[in-house]
Motif scaffolding. Structure first.
Motif, mmCIF file in Angstrom:
data_model
loop_
_atom_site.group_PDB
_atom_site.id
_atom_site.type_symbol
_atom_site.label_atom_id
_atom_site.label_comp_id
_atom_site.label_asym_id
_atom_site.label_seq_id
_atom_site.Cartn_x
_atom_site.Cartn_y
_atom_site.Cartn_z
ATOM 1 N N PRO A 225 1.082 -0.811 0.116
ATOM 2 C CA PRO A 225 -0.218 0.218 0.038
ATOM 3 C C PRO A 225 0.856 1.040 0.441
ATOM 4 N N VAL A 226 0.030 2.317 -0.094
ATOM 5 C CA VAL A 226 0.679 3.553 -0.229
ATOM 6 C C VAL A 226 1.549 3.945 1.261
ATOM 7 N N VAL A 227 2.522 4.395 1.270
ATOM 8 C CA VAL A 227 2.907 4.539 2.673
ATOM 9 C C VAL A 227 2.593 6.029 2.946
ATOM 10 N N ASN A 228 1.627 6.846 3.780
ATOM 11 C CA ASN A 228 1.119 7.366 4.189
ATOM 12 C C ASN A 228 1.774 8.758 5.072
ATOM 13 N N ASP A 229 2.141 10.088 5.135
ATOM 14 C CA ASP A 229 2.098 11.063 6.201
ATOM 15 C C ASP A 229 3.971 10.685 6.679
ATOM 16 N N VAL A 230 4.679 10.868 5.108
ATOM 17 C CA VAL A 230 6.381 9.926 5.562
ATOM 18 C C VAL A 230 7.079 11.496 5.606
ATOM 19 N N GLN A 231 7.432 11.178 6.866
ATOM 20 C CA GLN A 231 8.733 12.411 7.608
ATOM 21 C C GLN A 231 10.188 11.994 7.731
ATOM 22 N N ILE A 232 10.912 12.134 7.245
ATOM 23 C CA ILE A 232 12.317 11.787 7.563
ATOM 24 C C ILE A 232 12.824 12.613 8.288
ATOM 25 N N CYS A 233 14.172 12.782 9.594
ATOM 26 C CA CYS A 233 14.324 13.442 10.070
ATOM 27 C C CYS A 233 16.000 12.737 10.717
ATOM 28 N N ASP A 234 17.101 14.034 9.768
ATOM 29 C CA ASP A 234 18.059 13.601 10.009
ATOM 30 C C ASP A 234 19.786 14.359 11.020
ATOM 31 N N ALA A 235 19.995 14.377 12.122
ATOM 32 C CA ALA A 235 19.624 14.794 13.382
ATOM 33 C C ALA A 235 21.725 15.583 12.913
ATOM 34 N N ILE A 236 22.591 16.590 12.704
ATOM 35 C CA ILE A 236 23.306 17.525 12.613
ATOM 36 C C ILE A 236 24.720 16.678 13.451
ATOM 37 N N PRO A 237 25.630 16.232 12.569
ATOM 38 C CA PRO A 237 26.251 15.313 13.367
ATOM 39 C C PRO A 237 27.463 16.260 13.979
ATOM 40 N N GLU A 238 27.732 15.460 14.919
ATOM 41 C CA GLU A 238 28.484 16.078 16.211
ATOM 42 C C GLU A 238 29.740 17.225 15.319
ATOM 43 N N GLN A 239 30.367 18.105 15.649
ATOM 44 C CA GLN A 239 31.550 18.547 15.093
ATOM 45 C C GLN A 239 31.904 19.298 13.535
ATOM 46 N N THR A 240 29.817 19.492 13.541
ATOM 47 C CA THR A 240 29.779 19.823 12.713
ATOM 48 C C THR A 240 28.648 21.340 12.284
ATOM 49 N N SER A 241 28.577 21.430 11.431
ATOM 50 C CA SER A 241 27.454 23.001 12.011
ATOM 51 C C SER A 241 26.279 22.906 10.651
ATOM 52 N N PHE A 242 25.039 23.232 10.588
ATOM 53 C CA PHE A 242 24.662 22.847 9.614
ATOM 54 C C PHE A 242 24.347 24.511 8.540
ATOM 55 N N VAL A 243 24.202 24.428 7.149
ATOM 56 C CA VAL A 243 24.717 25.362 6.346
ATOM 57 C C VAL A 243 23.047 26.014 5.830
ATOM 58 N N ALA A 244 22.557 26.978 5.855
ATOM 59 C CA ALA A 244 21.322 27.137 6.342
ATOM 60 C C ALA A 244 20.555 27.153 4.340
ATOM 61 N N ASN A 245 19.320 26.938 4.212
ATOM 62 C CA ASN A 245 18.919 26.987 3.291
ATOM 63 C C ASN A 245 20.041 26.677 2.405
ATOM 64 N N THR A 246 20.114 24.535 2.669
ATOM 65 C CA THR A 246 20.853 24.143 1.721
ATOM 66 C C THR A 246 19.524 22.673 1.810
ATOM 67 N N ILE A 247 18.286 22.570 2.937
ATOM 68 C CA ILE A 247 17.585 21.184 2.361
ATOM 69 C C ILE A 247 17.108 21.165 1.109
ATOM 70 N N GLU A 248 16.910 20.038 0.338
ATOM 71 C CA GLU A 248 16.375 19.796 -0.526
ATOM 72 C C GLU A 248 15.709 18.598 -0.897
ATOM 73 N N LEU A 249 14.599 18.270 -1.239
ATOM 74 C CA LEU A 249 12.932 17.019 -1.145
ATOM 75 C C LEU A 249 13.780 17.082 -2.737
ATOM 76 N N ASN A 250 14.236 15.676 -3.220
ATOM 77 C CA ASN A 250 13.911 15.094 -5.175
ATOM 78 C C ASN A 250 14.482 16.652 -5.778
ATOM 79 N N GLU A 251 16.063 17.435 -5.230
ATOM 80 C CA GLU A 251 15.772 18.942 -5.929
ATOM 81 C C GLU A 251 15.375 19.683 -6.413
ATOM 82 N N ALA A 252 14.747 19.579 -5.893
ATOM 83 C CA ALA A 252 12.896 20.567 -5.025
ATOM 84 C C ALA A 252 13.792 21.600 -3.650
#
Length: 311
Positions: A225-252
């Motif tokens: 069946p179709v999987v509904n309301d899928v969410q993906i969460c990934d924690a930023i690794p230690e000793q790294t910092s998130f780069v703003a405005n770089t999130i993509e979903l299927n190139e969007a």
């Protein structure tokens, strides 16, 4: 002659052409006459007509033969005719035009301790020709890149299972990423983001503070069946910092804020809920609301992507 997509008839001579010519019909149909009504030829006169047509041949190995028939009526009312090329059909053979393309990107370089790094290579292979391709191979010699003994192959997979990965690939003595018997149909590609191979590298390949690393998280639904309301969460690794405005979903591209699009970044120590792995969120987390994911290709696969910098 296969499927005729379009035709164009032209003449540099003083002839009236048939605007309704399609090349499709039965004997006597006006759609088979290249010329309009009222054309005449004087004694000894010759004229030239050029026919351009776009064809989708059902079989590239076949010879397609056809002829044109010329007819006319004399002043006394006698009908004359002739078949082209002394009644020998004109052959057309389209032939094979095989072509293949491949692209590669190192989409993730993550420190895993002891001065070792896990590298994810992202490969995309596509059939760019007009015939299917058999025995498709992807040859990747990591020894030539990193040197013998400086890497270990963790796994090689095909996220959408379009191609069968080679379980014996070691990047040294066995360098074909694919198992035997893989095929690609015309315009088919091995997933929009290709094959995934993961490698552990030794200290000879090091990252520096300020280096930017791109992470890609793939998802695949191959159940019923179709999987509904899928969410993906990934924690930023230690000793790294998130780069703003770089999130993509299927190139969007997605924004970092909780707004109308599907992306959100929670800064460090902001409490988070599942599916985020750590509710204390010590270094920040990226959350993407993927939505409903079907179990059939091509929409059953995709990826979430973001970048970090090394502290």
């Amino acid at each position: 002659m296969g499927n005729v997509v379009s035709t164009t008839v032209s003449s540099n001579d003083d002839l009236t052409l048939n605007p309704n010519f399609t090349g499709i019909g039965n004997a006597g149909d006006p759609t088979l006459n290249l010329l309009g009504s009222g054309n005449s030829l004087d004694v000894g006169e010759s004229v030239r007509v050029q026919l351009e047509t776009v064809v989708t041949p059902p079989d590239l190995t076949q010879n397609y033969n056809n002829q044109v028939e010329a007819t006319g009526i004399s002043p006394a009312g006698t009908t004359v005719n002739d078949l082209s090329d002394n009644e020998i059909p004109t052959p057309v053979n389209f032939g094979e035009l095989p072509a293949i393309g491949v692209a590669k990107n190192a989409t993730s370089i993550a420190p895993i301790g002891n001065n070792r790094f896990q590298v994810t290579y992202d490969l995309l292979v596509e059939n760019l020709g007009n015939v299917s391709l058999e025995d498709v191979r992807l040859l990747e010699n990591l020894t030539e890149t990193f040197g013998a003994g400086n890497f270990t192959v963790v796994n090689v997979t095909s996220p959408d299972q379009t191609l069968t990965a080679n379980p014996d690939y070691n990047g040294s003595t066995i360098i074909n990423l694919l198992a035997a018997g893989n095929t690609l149909n015309v315009n088919q590609r091995a997933l929009s983001n290709g094959l995934l191979g993961v490698f552990n590298l030794g200290s000879e390949v090091s990252l520096q503070s300020g280096d930017e690393v791109e992470y890609t998280v793939y998802f695949l639904s191959d159940g019923g069946p179709v999987v509904n309301d899928v969410q993906i969460c990934d924690a930023i690794p230690e000793q790294t910092s998130f780069v703003a405005n770089t999130i993509e979903l299927n190139e969007a591209s997605l924004t970092d804020n909780e707004d109308a699009d599907q992306g959100n970044f929670f800064g460090e120590l902001t409490p988070v809920n599942p599916p985020c792995p750590n509710p204390d969120n010590p270094n920040g987390s990226v959350l993407v609301n993927v939505g409903d994911v079907p179990s059939t290709a091509p929409n059953n696969v995709g990826f979430v992507r973001f970048r970090v910098t090394i502290d």
